[in-house]
Design a protein around this motif. Structure first.
Motif, mmCIF file in Angstrom:
data_model
loop_
_atom_site.group_PDB
_atom_site.id
_atom_site.type_symbol
_atom_site.label_atom_id
_atom_site.label_comp_id
_atom_site.label_asym_id
_atom_site.label_seq_id
_atom_site.Cartn_x
_atom_site.Cartn_y
_atom_site.Cartn_z
ATOM 1 N N ALA A 30 9.061 13.317 -4.195
ATOM 2 C CA ALA A 30 7.786 14.250 -4.960
ATOM 3 C C ALA A 30 8.119 14.815 -6.183
ATOM 4 O O ALA A 30 7.117 15.184 -7.219
ATOM 5 N N ASP A 31 9.426 15.230 -6.451
ATOM 6 C CA ASP A 31 9.679 15.863 -7.663
ATOM 7 C C ASP A 31 10.142 14.799 -8.824
ATOM 8 O O ASP A 31 10.195 14.976 -10.139
ATOM 9 N N GLY A 32 9.924 13.505 -8.386
ATOM 10 C CA GLY A 32 10.255 12.508 -9.490
ATOM 11 C C GLY A 32 9.145 12.352 -10.584
ATOM 12 O O GLY A 32 8.139 12.781 -10.422
ATOM 13 N N CYS A 33 9.470 11.510 -11.662
ATOM 14 C CA CYS A 33 8.437 11.232 -12.893
ATOM 15 C C CYS A 33 8.046 9.931 -12.771
ATOM 16 O O CYS A 33 8.640 8.951 -12.257
ATOM 17 N N ASP A 34 6.928 9.919 -12.831
ATOM 18 C CA ASP A 34 5.874 8.699 -12.800
ATOM 19 C C ASP A 34 5.708 8.068 -14.165
ATOM 20 O O ASP A 34 5.507 8.734 -15.256
ATOM 21 N N LEU A 35 6.178 6.596 -14.357
ATOM 22 C CA LEU A 35 5.988 5.998 -15.756
ATOM 23 C C LEU A 35 4.733 5.532 -15.740
ATOM 24 O O LEU A 35 4.224 5.415 -16.678
ATOM 25 N N ASP A 36 3.851 4.933 -14.570
ATOM 26 C CA ASP A 36 2.602 4.565 -14.735
ATOM 27 C C ASP A 36 1.923 4.635 -13.433
ATOM 28 O O ASP A 36 2.530 5.277 -12.461
ATOM 29 N N ALA A 37 0.912 4.257 -13.150
ATOM 30 C CA ALA A 37 -0.113 4.597 -12.022
ATOM 31 C C ALA A 37 0.772 3.725 -10.706
ATOM 32 O O ALA A 37 0.606 4.215 -9.544
ATOM 33 N N ALA A 38 1.269 2.713 -10.993
ATOM 34 C CA ALA A 38 2.041 1.975 -9.962
ATOM 35 C C ALA A 38 3.163 2.909 -9.407
ATOM 36 O O ALA A 38 3.313 2.761 -8.184
ATOM 37 N N ASP A 39 3.702 3.393 -10.266
ATOM 38 C CA ASP A 39 5.054 4.269 -9.869
ATOM 39 C C ASP A 39 4.547 5.477 -9.040
ATOM 40 O O ASP A 39 5.108 5.871 -8.087
ATOM 41 N N ALA A 40 3.151 5.880 -9.587
ATOM 42 C CA ALA A 40 2.957 7.029 -8.630
ATOM 43 C C ALA A 40 2.279 6.736 -7.341
ATOM 44 O O ALA A 40 2.649 7.379 -6.459
ATOM 45 N N GLY A 41 1.811 5.546 -7.362
ATOM 46 C CA GLY A 41 1.502 5.138 -5.792
ATOM 47 C C GLY A 41 2.378 4.807 -5.089
ATOM 48 O O GLY A 41 2.357 5.102 -3.788
#
Length: 142
Positions: free
Chosen positions: A60-71
């Motif tokens: 949950a604390d990670g960094c998302d680079l794009d929407a696919a990463d977030a999903g």
């Protein structure tokens, strides 16, 4: 020559001194061994729940680079939370079995009160229902 009863061992060890006699009498359990096995299982489940919780927090604390990463991350977090919840649910069943062992009701179905087959207890020492009640609970949407 009389035939000796089979040894019903599981990954929890041989928890039963003998098979259940006929007539609805209880099986005899090695209470100390069962207590140790249940305590060991409880510790394992606590560790599994804590590890899954920590993995979910870390994800949950990670960094998302794009929407696919977030999903993908949201799905992974949900999966880890599910694992933690399952471990805590099973921990509750093991703790309840330990209480039944302490109060003398271990090996009895919590629903109908009959003795649970020792083979079933050997396979899943924290089971609380006999086969008949378990089938009824599954059919009833439990």
């Amino acid at each position: 020559m009389p035939k000796s009863p089979p040894n019903h061992s599981s990954r929890f060890g041989s928890a039963h001194a003998e098979r259940r006699p006929r007539g609805g009498e209880p099986a005899r359990y090695d209470r100390q061994r069962l207590r140790q096995e249940l305590a060991s299982r409880m510790e394992d489940l606590r560790l599994r729940a804590a590890a899954a919780d920590e993995a979910a927090r870390s994800l949950a604390d990670g960094c998302d680079l794009d929407a696919a990463d977030a999903g993908s991350r949201r799905a992974a977090v949900a999966d880890e939370r599910r694992r933690a919840d399952e471990a805590r649910e099973q921990l509750g069943r093991v703790q309840a079995a330990r209480c039944r062992l302490d109060d003398g009701t271990f090996g009895r179905c919590v629903s109908c009160g009959t003795f649970i087959d020792p083979e079933r207890m050997s396979a899943v020492p924290y089971t609380e229902l006999c086969v008949s009640c378990s089938r009824g609970a599954e059919g009833g949407g439990r």
